[in-house]
Each structure stands twice: as structure tokens, then as C-alpha cells.
Design an enzyme around this catalytic site. Structure first.
Site, PDB file in Angstrom:
ATOM      1  CD1 TRP A 154      -0.741  -1.463   3.233  1.00  0.00           C
ATOM      2  CD2 TRP A 154       0.392   0.451   3.402  1.00  0.00           C
ATOM      3  NE1 TRP A 154      -0.117  -1.456   4.462  1.00  0.00           N
ATOM      4  CE2 TRP A 154       0.580  -0.283   4.600  1.00  0.00           C
ATOM      5  CE3 TRP A 154       1.006   1.702   3.285  1.00  0.00           C
ATOM      6  CZ2 TRP A 154       1.351   0.176   5.659  1.00  0.00           C
ATOM      7  CZ3 TRP A 154       1.786   2.170   4.329  1.00  0.00           C
ATOM      8  CH2 TRP A 154       1.943   1.407   5.501  1.00  0.00           C
ATOM      9  CE  LYS A 178      -3.848  -9.420  -1.514  1.00  0.00           C
ATOM     10  NZ  LYS A 178      -4.350  -8.144  -0.926  1.00  0.00           N
ATOM     11  N   PRO A 179      -3.676  -6.018  -5.357  1.00  0.00           N
ATOM     12  CG  PRO A 179      -5.378  -4.431  -5.666  1.00  0.00           C
ATOM     13  CD  PRO A 179      -4.941  -5.811  -6.087  1.00  0.00           C
ATOM     14  CD  GLU A 251      11.284  -4.229  -1.526  1.00  0.00           C
ATOM     15  OE1 GLU A 251      11.808  -4.182  -0.379  1.00  0.00           O
ATOM     16  OE2 GLU A 251      10.438  -3.423  -1.912  1.00  0.00           O
ATOM     17  CB  CYS A 285      11.319  -0.971   2.511  1.00  0.00           C
ATOM     18  SG  CYS A 285      11.023  -1.153   0.767  1.00  0.00           S
TER      19      CYS A 285
END
Length: 478
Positions: A154, A178-179, A251, A285
Site C-alpha cells: 500500500w 493483488k493490490p 522485497e 523500505c
């Protein structure tokens, strides 16, 4: 007067569909805290349908020539440019980000990245043929892996979707993407755009929650599972994929050290580091969240960083001079605030440390000093607009502190000493080391980490190769 909610839908086999059982999730605008849409809560029947469509489309897509796939990806890039305003609007609703920054910092790189992988499509080649046994010729083929189950996060819903589907399609794979359940709007719009360009079944979008993602990964059809998300989610995906030996591309989290030596231009370093730490509300990140400063300049640096934080603005998407918007959801706001609430007595909040307003999920730019290496906020990913500062005495201690976390995605070194920079870049145990900068990315260079930050690369030829498999073909000359 009640505002009618948007109705988002899955995209399966070339058409938009509700969840088979009709279940939905409310989608909240994080800038207001208000529900603006519903999206499907996809279950097993929806996952089965999407995987069946992707599997059926795979043979024909696999057999297209690289030049044909290149043309398709270039058309997608052009279409994204043409419909940029729609994509920006959807992403702003998704995330509450500043509209101007989505327009300048996300859409242009996304388009460039798609065009990069369009070019990479034509480099899907093996090594030259050769004779390694008398009377035999060996050939190496690079082939697509098959159906790819992909889960996007997100924090950058659009861009992370591009990082997933672009190399996969370029290599000849088909996709079920898939979001996040909190940010489906821009991905559903992408499905509309991409679906008008690719054959049906090549690109599919499933909306849903964690269980939807789990069902995708555990489904027997995909040959590969790819996720950008938390360490916990990545470990669960790897465990699920292991049951039928799927390939996995992870990731995951980060806790980037920013090592600032005494010869650094403090003013420039503070300016760049504060942006790299607070951009996107620190929900990155690779964000510059963990600053390590030489003891001789520590106090001066902390004072300058606190001043920069106090001058950094957060606010609504169309507010002027805003660097970042809200945290993505109520749980994330609670998590960030919890780190500050639990600070040890020896820590000092130099700036921020509080929620901003009572509408939406905004948090002030925050700087915390006086920390020790084993403090929770040093060791764990905050994923918010919080920069911690520690002091070090020499190069050896700087490396000890920098490497002394479970994450290993990105890092940076700030010094005018070239030899020191080279020593540090060799010894820092991170997938990326920036020198006198932090956070720039280009399509040609790989993005990915070590340790609990995951494995596999995004972007670059390395990321493209992750979506291929290698086959040896040997033929007799006799």
C-alpha cells in the site's frame, strides 16, 4: 445527503467482476478517514477463476515474439501517460499523497520503467551455442516461468504494481496481481488500461485481503509468487510456496542506516536526509530512518535535523508546500505512535512525536536522539515519518551499528573521503549503498536486499531475469 460510494471490481479474463460470493471491503481515504469505495473481498472461487484465465492465456502469450511483447508494453506506457491525470487522482484517493508529488515523482518513473522492460523483452536470450562434449552441441534457452501470483503493497500501489507486472509480461509470463486491501483503486484503473491492450487472461487483478493473497500463493497453478510487504508476510509466502516448490520473489522491510562522517557538509546532508526520511511519510523500505553521526558533529547535526523536521509540512493532497501526506491507515498510525509512546527514558524527542489534526492519519515529522543500538525503535521498522539518531566514535563502530539489524535493503554513506566511502560500501551489508545521497532509483539498476529484507531483484536486467527459467538443450551432431 449521502455520497454514493465507488464500486471497484476484479478484472478476470478480460472482464470486470464482483467477488463470486458478493463480499466487499470498505476502502478508506487516509487523508480524511472516510469511506469512499467498496472493493471485492475475493475468495477461493475468484482465485480459481483468475488462475484458470492466466493459465489458459499463457501458451499464446509465451509464444509471442519479444518484439510483439515490446510493442504491447510500449502501448501500455503511452496509455499511462495519456491517462496520467486519472491515475494520479486514483492514487491520491488510495494514499492521500500530495497530488503534485504523485504527478512528478511517481508517474514519470513508472512510465520509464515500463519502457525499460519493453526494451528488456528483446534481450531474452541464452548464451551462445557450443560443443562441450564430442559430437554434441549445447544450447541455453531462457523461458518465461508461467503464471505469476503477485502481491503489491500500500505504500506505492501504482509503482509497485509496475515493478511486478512489467518484467513478468516482458518475459512472456501471465499475471494475477493483488493490490493491498487499503489501496485497490489505482490498480483497478490499471487493469482497465492494460486490459484494453493485452489479450484476455494475460493480466488479471484480484482485490481482497490477506486470505486472498494466501489463496493465490497456495494455488497450484502459479509457478512463481512475488510479494512486496512486511517480513512477516514474506515469511508466510515463502512457507506456503515451499509446499509445492514455487519460485519466490520477496522485497520486504528495511531499516536503512545513514552513516554521516565528520567531514560531511552538514547543511546539505541534513537537507537531503530529511527529505529521504520523511518523503511519503517515511512509508518506504529504503527511507533514511536510522542516522548514525560521528560524535564530533552529533549535536550540531541533531539541532539542524530537528530544525529541518520542524520546517517540513504534512497535509492534504492539494495543500501547498507539503512534502508528505497521511499514514496509510489507522493501524499504521497506531503503530507509529506506539513506537514513540514506548521510547526508553534515555531517548529524547527533538521534533514532532505527535499526531497532526484529528481528521485523517497524519503524523508530524519526528526526530529522536539519545538512542542505543538495542532499542526497539532502532531495531524494528517504524514505517513512518520518524528519523532516529545515534552517535558513533569511529568507522568500525559505525559499521557495527549499521549492520547490527536484521534488515539489509539500503544504506548510505556521507563523507568527502573517497577511500573511506569505498571501504564502507564494501563492508555495509545492504543491497544498495548510496554515497552522499539517499533514495534515488533508476530502472537500469537493481533494487533488492539481503537477510530479512528478502531476495530477488526489482528493476534492471536482474529483475527481468528473475521472471525467467533456464533450459539446457543438447543435440547430437551425428
Amino acid at each position: 445527503m449521502t455520497t454514493e460510494l465507488r464500486r471497484l471490481r476484479n478484472y478476470i479474463d478480460g472482464e470486470f467482476r464482483d467477488a463470486a460470493d458478493g463480499r466487499t471491503i470498505e476502502v478508506i481515504n487516509p487523508a480524511t478517514g472516510e469511506v469512499y469505495a467498496t472493493s471485492p473481498l475475493s475468495g477461493q472461487a475468484d482465485v480459481d477463476a483468475a488462475m484458470e484465465a492466466a493459465a489458459a492465456a499463457f501458451p499464446a502469450w509465451r509464444d509471442t515474439t519479444p518484439s510483439e511483447r515490446q510493442k504491447v508494453l510500449l502501448k501500455i506506457a503511452d496509455a499511462f501517460e495519456e491517462r496520467a491525470e486519472e491515475l494520479i487522482a486514483a492514487e491520491v484517493l488510495n494514499t492521500g499523497k500530495p497530488t503534485a508529488l504523485v504527478a512528478s515523482e511517481e508517474v514519470p518513473p513508472m512510465v520509464d520503467q515500463i519502457r525499460f522492460f519493453a526494451g528488456a523483452a528483446r534481450l531474452l536470450e541464452g548464451r551462445s551455442a557450443g560443443e562441450y562434449m564430442e559430437g554434441m552441441t549445447s544450447i541455453i534457452r531462457r523461458e518465461p516461468v508461467g503464471v505469476c501470483a503477485q502481491v503489491a503493497p500500500w505504500n506505492y500501489p501504482m509503482m509497485m504494481a509496475v515493478w511486478k507486472f512489467a518484467p513478468a509480461l516482458a518475459a512472456g509470463n501471465t499475471v494475477v496481481l493483488k493490490p493491498s486491501d487499503t489501496t485497490p483503486a489505482s490498480t483497478v484503473l490499471m487493469a482497465e488500461i492494460i486490459g484494453s491492450i493485452v489479450p484476455k487472461g494475460v493480466f488479471n487483478v484480484l482485490c481482497g485481503d490477506r486470505e486472498t493473497g494466501r489463496a493465490m500463493v497456495e494455488h497450484p497453478t502459479p509457478a512463481m509468487a512475488s510479494i512486496t510487504g512486511s517480513v512477516r508476510a514474506g515469511m508466510q509466502v515463502a512457507e506456503s510456496a515451499a509446499k509445492d516448490v514455487k519460485r519466490v520473489h520477496l522485497e520486504l522491510g528495511g531499516k536503512a542506516p545513514v552513516v554521516v562522517f565528520e567531514d560531511t557538509d552538514i547543511e546539505k546532508a541534513v537537507e537531503d536526509i530529511s527529505v529521504a526520511g520523511f518523503f511519503n511519510a517515511g512509508q518506504d523500505c529504503t527511507a533514511a530512518t536510522r542516522v548514525l553521526v560521528h560524535e564530533s558533529i552529533h549535536d550540531e547535526f541533531v539541532a539542524a535535523l530537528a530544525k529541518a523536521a520542524a520546517e517540513t509540512k504534512t497535509g492534504q493532497p492539494d495543500d501547498e508546500d507539503v512534502l508528505y501526506g497521511p499514514l496509510n491507515n489507522a493501524n499504521q498510525l497506531k503503530q507509529v505512535a506506539g513506537f514513540i509512546d514506548r521510547l526508553p527514558a534515555h531517548a529524547k524527542v527533538e521534533a514532532g512525536g505527535h499526531r497532526v489534526g484529528d481528521k485523517g492519519y497524519f503524523y508530524a515529522p519526528t526526530v529522536v536522539s539519545g538512542l542505543k543500538q538495542d532499542d526497539e525503535i532502532v531495531q524494528n521498522e517504524v514505517f513512518g515519518p520518524v528519523i532516529t539518531v545515534q552517535s558513533f566514535t569511529d568507522e568500525a563502530q559505525a559499521l557495527e551499528y549499521a549492520n547490527g539489524v536484521e534488515y539489509a535493503l539500503a544504506s548510505s554513506v556521507w563523507t568527502k573521503d573517497h577511500q573511506r566511502a569505498m571501504r564502507m560500501s564494501r563492508s555495509l551489508d545492504f543491497g544498495c549503498v548510496w554515497i552522499n545521497t539517499h533514495i534515488p532509483l533508476v530502472a537500469e539498476m537493481p533494487h533488492g536486499g539481503f537477510k530479512k529484507s528478502g531476495y530477488g531483484k526489482d528493476l534492471s536486467a536482474y529483475g527481468f531475469e528473475d521472471y525467467t527459467r533456464i533450459k539446457h538443450v543438447m543435440t547430437s551432431l551425428g
